[in-house]
Every structure is written in C-alpha cells, then in structure tokens.
Design a protein around this motif. Structure first.
Motif, PDB file in Angstrom:
ATOM      1  N   LEU A 112       0.839  -1.195   0.000  1.00  0.00           N
ATOM      2  CA  LEU A 112       0.000   0.000   0.000  1.00  0.00           C
ATOM      3  C   LEU A 112       0.877   1.248   0.000  1.00  0.00           C
ATOM      4  N   PRO A 113       0.475   2.266  -0.750  1.00  0.00           N
ATOM      5  CA  PRO A 113       1.290   3.485  -0.829  1.00  0.00           C
ATOM      6  C   PRO A 113       1.043   4.422   0.358  1.00  0.00           C
ATOM      7  N   ALA A 114       1.952   5.320   0.585  1.00  0.00           N
ATOM      8  CA  ALA A 114       1.814   6.438   1.526  1.00  0.00           C
ATOM      9  C   ALA A 114       1.288   6.015   2.898  1.00  0.00           C
ATOM     10  N   PRO A 115       2.076   5.237   3.644  1.00  0.00           N
ATOM     11  CA  PRO A 115       1.581   4.735   4.932  1.00  0.00           C
ATOM     12  C   PRO A 115       1.105   5.823   5.902  1.00  0.00           C
ATOM     13  N   TYR A 116       1.837   6.929   5.982  1.00  0.00           N
ATOM     14  CA  TYR A 116       1.411   7.978   6.920  1.00  0.00           C
ATOM     15  C   TYR A 116       0.098   8.619   6.485  1.00  0.00           C
ATOM     16  N   THR A 117      -0.088   8.786   5.211  1.00  0.00           N
ATOM     17  CA  THR A 117      -1.360   9.322   4.722  1.00  0.00           C
ATOM     18  C   THR A 117      -2.497   8.381   5.090  1.00  0.00           C
ATOM     19  N   LEU A 118      -2.284   7.095   4.902  1.00  0.00           N
ATOM     20  CA  LEU A 118      -3.309   6.103   5.253  1.00  0.00           C
ATOM     21  C   LEU A 118      -3.589   6.106   6.750  1.00  0.00           C
ATOM     22  N   VAL A 119      -2.550   6.279   7.554  1.00  0.00           N
ATOM     23  CA  VAL A 119      -2.723   6.336   9.003  1.00  0.00           C
ATOM     24  C   VAL A 119      -3.594   7.541   9.387  1.00  0.00           C
ATOM     25  N   TYR A 120      -3.288   8.694   8.811  1.00  0.00           N
ATOM     26  CA  TYR A 120      -4.066   9.889   9.142  1.00  0.00           C
ATOM     27  C   TYR A 120      -5.497   9.803   8.627  1.00  0.00           C
ATOM     28  N   VAL A 121      -5.680   9.266   7.428  1.00  0.00           N
ATOM     29  CA  VAL A 121      -7.030   9.117   6.872  1.00  0.00           C
ATOM     30  C   VAL A 121      -7.844   8.153   7.731  1.00  0.00           C
ATOM     31  N   SER A 122      -7.245   7.034   8.120  1.00  0.00           N
ATOM     32  CA  SER A 122      -7.988   6.082   8.945  1.00  0.00           C
ATOM     33  C   SER A 122      -8.253   6.661  10.335  1.00  0.00           C
ATOM     34  N   GLY A 123      -7.326   7.460  10.860  1.00  0.00           N
ATOM     35  CA  GLY A 123      -7.555   8.116  12.143  1.00  0.00           C
ATOM     36  C   GLY A 123      -8.716   9.084  12.082  1.00  0.00           C
ATOM     37  N   ILE A 124      -8.781   9.864  11.020  1.00  0.00           N
ATOM     38  CA  ILE A 124      -9.907  10.789  10.827  1.00  0.00           C
ATOM     39  C   ILE A 124     -11.208  10.002  10.704  1.00  0.00           C
ATOM     40  N   ALA A 125     -11.177   8.906   9.947  1.00  0.00           N
ATOM     41  CA  ALA A 125     -12.383   8.088   9.773  1.00  0.00           C
ATOM     42  C   ALA A 125     -12.846   7.517  11.118  1.00  0.00           C
ATOM     43  N   GLU A 126     -11.905   7.092  11.944  1.00  0.00           N
ATOM     44  CA  GLU A 126     -12.283   6.566  13.265  1.00  0.00           C
ATOM     45  C   GLU A 126     -12.897   7.655  14.133  1.00  0.00           C
TER      46      GLU A 126
ATOM     47  N   GLY B 251     -22.175   3.885  11.432  1.00  0.00           N
ATOM     48  CA  GLY B 251     -21.986   2.444  11.642  1.00  0.00           C
ATOM     49  C   GLY B 251     -21.492   1.744  10.391  1.00  0.00           C
ATOM     50  N   TRP B 252     -22.123   2.046   9.269  1.00  0.00           N
ATOM     51  CA  TRP B 252     -21.669   1.442   8.011  1.00  0.00           C
ATOM     52  C   TRP B 252     -20.258   1.902   7.667  1.00  0.00           C
ATOM     53  N   GLY B 253     -19.956   3.163   7.955  1.00  0.00           N
ATOM     54  CA  GLY B 253     -18.610   3.671   7.714  1.00  0.00           C
ATOM     55  C   GLY B 253     -17.576   2.936   8.550  1.00  0.00           C
ATOM     56  N   LEU B 254     -17.904   2.680   9.819  1.00  0.00           N
ATOM     57  CA  LEU B 254     -16.967   1.942  10.676  1.00  0.00           C
ATOM     58  C   LEU B 254     -16.789   0.503  10.197  1.00  0.00           C
ATOM     59  N   LEU B 255     -17.866  -0.106   9.734  1.00  0.00           N
ATOM     60  CA  LEU B 255     -17.739  -1.474   9.199  1.00  0.00           C
ATOM     61  C   LEU B 255     -16.822  -1.491   7.979  1.00  0.00           C
ATOM     62  N   LEU B 256     -17.002  -0.541   7.087  1.00  0.00           N
ATOM     63  CA  LEU B 256     -16.139  -0.465   5.908  1.00  0.00           C
ATOM     64  C   LEU B 256     -14.690  -0.179   6.308  1.00  0.00           C
ATOM     65  N   LEU B 257     -14.505   0.675   7.299  1.00  0.00           N
ATOM     66  CA  LEU B 257     -13.157   0.960   7.791  1.00  0.00           C
ATOM     67  C   LEU B 257     -12.504  -0.297   8.345  1.00  0.00           C
TER      68      LEU B 257
END
Length: 136
Positions: A49-63, A80-86
């Motif tokens: 997967l590309p850009a690990p820090y970007t993915l970390v920040y995006v997933s943190g925002i999503a959480e 709820g659906w967003g958390l399931l997809l996450l």
C-alpha cells in the motif's frame, strides 16, 4: 410482555446504549492514537500500500468521525456502516502483522493471530449495537 429497558430485543435497550458509548470510546481512542503515535501505525501498513502515513491519518480521521457519528442518532446508521467499511479496509494490516510476527516482536504471536477473528467479532458487535440492517 413489552420489552424492558434492558431487553436485548429492543434496539433502544440499555445494552445497546452502553454499546454505542463503548464503540464511540473505542474508535475515539483509536483515532486519537493515530495522531499521537503515527509511526506505530505506519509500521503495520502492508508494504504493497502506498503512503503509509497518509493512510494512518485518513484512517484516524475516519475513526474519529465514526466515533462522533455513532453518538448522533441521525448519523448513527451512516457512521456504523462507515466503521464497518473501515474495519474491512484495515483488515490487511492485521493479516500483514499475523504473517510477519518477527517484525512485531514486542507483540506475542498469539495476539497477532487473535486480532484476525476479533476484527470480525467487532464488526458483528457494531452491526448489532447500531441496529444496522442489510438492504435498508
């Protein structure tokens, strides 16, 4: 007999209410951790997967958004659906950790393997607690 406040059959039972708050707390803490210790989370991003820090920040925002969203009744279903997809989206990180336990020597191998089924238990808990329904 009508369902009581603590009936597991009522989507507004005390158990459901407690679950909503626990889910919000869990994802709020996890989302915050992504910003406090981003390097720890970047280490578990699979190398394909590309850009690990970007993915970390995006997933943190999503959480964090999911944690807030489950507390707002009008947003609870979408959150709820967003958390399931996450949870499905981050599952490859759990698989990566389980397949490379020597890269994560500070965590016992059994814990890395236990994370895999626990992810699906968490998915089921969110689905149940937020009274989500497939197809509407």
């Amino acid at each position: 007999m009508p369902p009581t406040r603590f009936s597991l059959r009522s989507p507004r039972s005390g158990v459901h209410d407690l679950s909503v708050y626990l889910i919000a707390l869990l994802f709020g803490a996890a989302g915050t951790a992504h910003f406090v210790w981003p390097a720890a989370f970047a280490r578990i991003v699979p190398p394909f997967l590309p850009a690990p820090y970007t993915l970390v920040y995006v997933s943190g925002i999503a959480e964090l958004l999911g944690a807030i969203g489950v507390l707002v009744p009008g947003l609870r279903t979408v959150a709820g659906w967003g958390l399931l997809l996450l949870l499905l989206a981050v599952f490859p990180a759990n698989v990566h950790m389980a397949l490379h336990p020597t890269d994560f020597a500070r965590i016992p191998a059994w814990a890395l393997y236990l994370r895999l089924p626990l992810q699906f238990i968490l998915i089921g808990w969110i689905y149940w607690a937020l009274a989500l329904r497939i197809g509407g």
